[in-house]
Design a protein around this motif. Structure first.
Motif, PDB file in Angstrom:
ATOM      1  N   HIS A   1      54.687  31.937  29.592  1.00  8.43           N
ATOM      2  CA  HIS A   1      53.880  33.061  30.083  1.00  8.43           C
ATOM      3  C   HIS A   1      52.425  33.011  29.641  1.00  8.43           C
ATOM      4  O   HIS A   1      52.061  32.281  28.720  1.00  8.43           O
ATOM      5  N   CYS A   2      51.625  33.834  30.290  1.00  9.72           N
ATOM      6  CA  CYS A   2      50.271  34.101  29.834  1.00  9.72           C
ATOM      7  C   CYS A   2      50.373  34.978  28.594  1.00  9.72           C
ATOM      8  O   CYS A   2      51.150  35.928  28.555  1.00  9.72           O
ATOM      9  N   HIS A   3      49.574  34.654  27.571  1.00 14.18           N
ATOM     10  CA  HIS A   3      49.683  35.391  26.314  1.00 14.18           C
ATOM     11  C   HIS A   3      48.780  36.614  26.240  1.00 14.18           C
ATOM     12  O   HIS A   3      48.707  37.278  25.205  1.00 14.18           O
ATOM     13  N   LEU A   4      48.057  36.916  27.310  1.00  7.69           N
ATOM     14  CA  LEU A   4      47.347  38.193  27.326  1.00  7.69           C
ATOM     15  C   LEU A   4      48.412  39.273  27.531  1.00  7.69           C
ATOM     16  O   LEU A   4      49.168  39.229  28.509  1.00  7.69           O
ATOM     17  N   LEU A   5      48.474  40.202  26.607  1.00  3.63           N
ATOM     18  CA  LEU A   5      49.616  41.124  26.551  1.00  3.63           C
ATOM     19  C   LEU A   5      49.821  41.889  27.852  1.00  3.63           C
ATOM     20  O   LEU A   5      50.943  42.089  28.290  1.00  3.63           O
ATOM     21  N   TYR A   6      48.715  42.300  28.486  1.00  3.17           N
ATOM     22  CA  TYR A   6      48.860  43.114  29.690  1.00  3.17           C
ATOM     23  C   TYR A   6      48.948  42.283  30.975  1.00  3.17           C
ATOM     24  O   TYR A   6      49.039  42.833  32.062  1.00  3.17           O
ATOM     25  N   HIS A   7      48.893  40.956  30.831  1.00  4.03           N
ATOM     26  CA  HIS A   7      49.163  40.075  31.972  1.00  4.03           C
ATOM     27  C   HIS A   7      50.620  39.592  31.931  1.00  4.03           C
ATOM     28  O   HIS A   7      51.159  39.156  32.934  1.00  4.03           O
ATOM     29  N   MET A   8      51.154  39.633  30.722  1.00  2.63           N
ATOM     30  CA  MET A   8      52.394  38.918  30.425  1.00  2.63           C
ATOM     31  C   MET A   8      53.590  39.388  31.233  1.00  2.63           C
ATOM     32  O   MET A   8      54.407  38.573  31.668  1.00  2.63           O
TER      33      MET A   8
ATOM     34  N   ASN B   1      40.211  33.729  31.972  1.00  5.28           N
ATOM     35  CA  ASN B   1      40.917  32.743  31.168  1.00  5.28           C
ATOM     36  C   ASN B   1      42.349  33.226  30.949  1.00  5.28           C
ATOM     37  O   ASN B   1      42.549  34.380  30.587  1.00  5.28           O
ATOM     38  N   HIS B   2      43.309  32.332  31.138  1.00  3.48           N
ATOM     39  CA  HIS B   2      44.688  32.678  30.797  1.00  3.48           C
ATOM     40  C   HIS B   2      45.205  31.719  29.721  1.00  3.48           C
ATOM     41  O   HIS B   2      45.265  30.513  29.966  1.00  3.48           O
ATOM     42  N   PRO B   3      45.561  32.234  28.559  1.00  3.77           N
ATOM     43  CA  PRO B   3      46.146  31.377  27.521  1.00  3.77           C
ATOM     44  C   PRO B   3      47.652  31.237  27.777  1.00  3.77           C
ATOM     45  O   PRO B   3      48.418  32.158  27.525  1.00  3.77           O
TER      46      PRO B   3
ATOM     47  N   ASP C   1      54.015  40.173  34.184  1.00  2.45           N
ATOM     48  CA  ASP C   1      54.169  39.569  35.505  1.00  2.45           C
ATOM     49  C   ASP C   1      53.855  38.071  35.538  1.00  2.45           C
ATOM     50  O   ASP C   1      54.439  37.338  36.315  1.00  2.45           O
ATOM     51  N   MET C   2      52.872  37.647  34.722  1.00  3.45           N
ATOM     52  CA  MET C   2      52.518  36.226  34.710  1.00  3.45           C
ATOM     53  C   MET C   2      53.451  35.546  33.712  1.00  3.45           C
ATOM     54  O   MET C   2      53.064  35.181  32.601  1.00  3.45           O
ATOM     55  N   PHE C   3      54.694  35.407  34.113  1.00  2.55           N
ATOM     56  CA  PHE C   3      55.779  35.050  33.201  1.00  2.55           C
ATOM     57  C   PHE C   3      56.854  34.308  34.004  1.00  2.55           C
ATOM     58  O   PHE C   3      57.071  34.597  35.171  1.00  2.55           O
TER      59      PHE C   3
HETATM   60 CU    CU Z   1      46.615  36.000  31.845  1.00  2.00          CU
END
Ligand code: CU
Length: 571
Positions: free
Chosen positions: A554-561, A505-507, A563-565
């Motif tokens: 961006h994705c709000h998962l801190l450790y995805h953010m 899931n990506h918020p 790059d997924m930005f």
């Molecule tokens: Cu994510």
């Protein structure tokens, strides 16, 4: 390398069992005696002028001392009470040794006040004070957090409650913020480094997803799928729900761990409003209050047509307001289990703070299905759910011109949703067929009418992409540092569709502009700031581009953010 990884997984497994056992019985969580420093209890601040400081603060949240970055020495930070129509001024002083910032999540304001270093401004240098000032043109439940490095993980967050100008459409006697977070004694940079080296470090269930998909690449999907062996192999990795788990996290409710418990009081006959905010860095929570129906009245700060549910999933950065009517003279547990089912945040709702509710059992983790991997529904073996309904919900009156965006498939995109479906009425993995009425996006209908809203002028499609084995995340296969900004045109009505090519899931959070989610009722599109894109699925929303400037997306998962930005430029 392969060997190291496996032995590490084994060690993680053993430690994980110990940790979750302790969590369950509260053995090492009795942090009610803060030997290090009595961190200040979260206070409410109201008015129009606010002074906030960010300090490195030694705290004891888990039973062990650790350094937090706390706002006004509180963990969580103070709750800010604003009034719709007021102009607020916030002086934020950074006492850390590194740059800091505060972003007002979901607040519509001039982009220079949005608080994202490198996009809205330079950030707040050590020892400096930045003054934010803007007019509040909305009401409801929101929150704030640092947008610098990993400071959100270490405590720079708090609630914002905005009193509406006009009478609230719902009545209630008591009003509580219920802010959920995930705290770790490990430094966030250490967590991130471990994830980069061993993506399954905190999740010993993860195994061979990448293997399966590389098999798909060489053999084709059907061949790979038909191979019973492969399916069996895949089942071993089908519980891949969260990157970072209770192995390192202690889940907090209003800064209290499950042993100390956040306590909310009521008197018989009260209607109690609970403002749930997911301020966690990485954790989705499934929330219920056994014995009580929850009437959901707002999503992401915006009023909706009330829905009665037993349970709801709250993604990172989302907010939900519910009203409950506890009738009995007894204690209820406010129970927020993590999506990976390895721990929970816990609160207590009672007429007497000393009467504690029984702690509910965590549900067993559910397995990801073929549906979550973006396969067709007949392969997904989800006969109990009518997916075609979810799909027709988002059918359009007439086609919308598509603007093609750059896309790159390669080492950063090991997975691909081959047949992504709209799944608005899918409660998501872990909540399917659990015998409870679980809120889904299909239940969300705005209170305001959207009948007169403009039809979209154009559409863009964003693939949410990744390589889980290497902990690489991106949008359209392109990580932030290699991506050109997205260009939105001032005044346009844009439709955005996500295709989630990953099994997580990506918020997704678009700053500065509302996201009007298509949930099936054109006349009541629900207005959100953060939209969960489910694994292997498709979802669409509309944006009125009415604010010039540069915005984060961006994705709000801190450790995805990292790059997924994307940077969004509105001109
Ligand atoms: Cu994510």
């Amino acid at each position: 390398m392969k060997h190291n990884k496996h032995s590490l997984s084994r060690r993680t497994f053993v430690k994980g069992v110990v940790a979750s056992g302790a969590m369950l019985y509260g053995i090492n969580l009795n942090a009610s005696t803060d030997t290090v420093k009595k961190r200040k209890k979260t206070e409410e601040l109201s008015g129009t002028v606010f002074h906030l400081t960010i300090d490195k603060t030694l705290v004891n949240v888990t039973g062990e001392p650790s350094y937090a970055t706390a706002v006004n020495a509180m963990l969580q930070g103070p709750t800010l009470k604003w009034r719709e129509g007021d102009t607020v001024t916030l002086h934020v002083t950074n006492n850390l040794q590194e740059s800091s910032s505060i972003h007002w999540h979901g607040i519509i304001l001039p982009y220079q006040m949005d608080g994202v270093p490198g996009i809205s401004y330079e950030g707040i240098a050590p020892g400096e004070t930045f003054t934010y000032t803007f007019t509040v043109n909305q009401s409801g439940t929101f929150w704030y957090h640092s947008h610098s490095a990993f400071q959100e993980q270490t405590g720079v967050y708090g609630a914002i409650v905005i009193e509406p100008k006009e009478k609230d459409p719902y009545e209630y006697d008591r009003d509580y913020v219920v802010l959920l977070s995930d705290y770790s004694d490990e430094k966030p940079a250490t967590i991130y480094r471990k994830l980069k080296l061993f993506p399954d470090y905190y999740n010993f269930n993860r195994r061979t997803v990448g293997d399966f998909f590389s098999e798909v690449k060489t053999k084709g999907f059907l061949e790979a799928f038909k191979a019973r062996q492969m399916w069996n192999k895949m089942r071993m990795s089908d519980r891949d729900l969260s990157d970072v788990t209770a192995y390192t996290y202690t889940f907090l409710m209003n800064g209290q761990n499950p042993a100390t418990r956040f306590r909310a009081l009521f008197q018989n006959g009260d209607k109690v409003r609970l403002r749930f905010i997911n301020a966690a860095a990485m954790t989705f929570f499934d929330v219920r209050i056994p014995g009580l129906k929850m009437k959901v009245v707002a999503a992401d700060g915006n009023n909706i047509q009330p829905v009665d549910v037993d349970e709801f999933r709250i993604g990172v950065a989302e907010t939900y307001d519910v009203i409950v009517e506890p009738e009995d003279d007894k204690a209820y547990a406010i129970f927020a289990q993590s999506i990976a089912r390895k721990g929970y945040a816990l609160g207590n709702l009672s007429t007497d703070a000393d009467i504690l509710a029984e702690v509910p059992q965590m549900d067993p983790p559910q397995a990801l299905t073929m549906l979550d991997m973006g396969m067709r529904k007949d392969m997904a073996q989800m006969k109990s759910m009518d997916m075609s309904k979810g799909d027709s919900m988002s059918s359009l009156k007439k086609p919308i011109p598509l603007t093609k965006l750059p896309i790159r498939w390669g080492v950063g995109t090991t997975m691909r949703a081959m047949n992504p479906q709209y799944r608005l009425d899918d409660p998501g993995v872990g909540l399917r067929n659990n015998g409870r009425k679980v809120l889904t996006y299909a239940d969300l209908r705005s209170l305001r009418s959207t009948k007169e809203d403009r039809y979209p002028d154009r559409e863009i499609v964003l693939h949410l992409t990744g390589n889980m084995e290497r902990y690489m995340w991106s949008i359209n296969g392109i990580p932030y540092h290699e991506a050109a900004p997205l260009e939105f045109h001032y005044g346009e009505r844009l439709r955005i569709t996500y295709i989630n090519d990953t099994m997580m899931n990506h918020p997704m959070h678009l700053h500065g502009l509302w996201s009007d989610l298509e949930t099936g009722d054109e006349n009541h599109l629900v207005r959100k700031h953060t939209i969960i894109s489910q694994p292997g699925s498709k979802i669409s929303f509309r944006v009125t581009v009415d604010a010039k400037g540069a915005w984060a997306y961006h994705c709000h998962l801190l450790y995805h953010m990292t790059d997924m930005f994307r940077k969004v430029v509105v001109a």
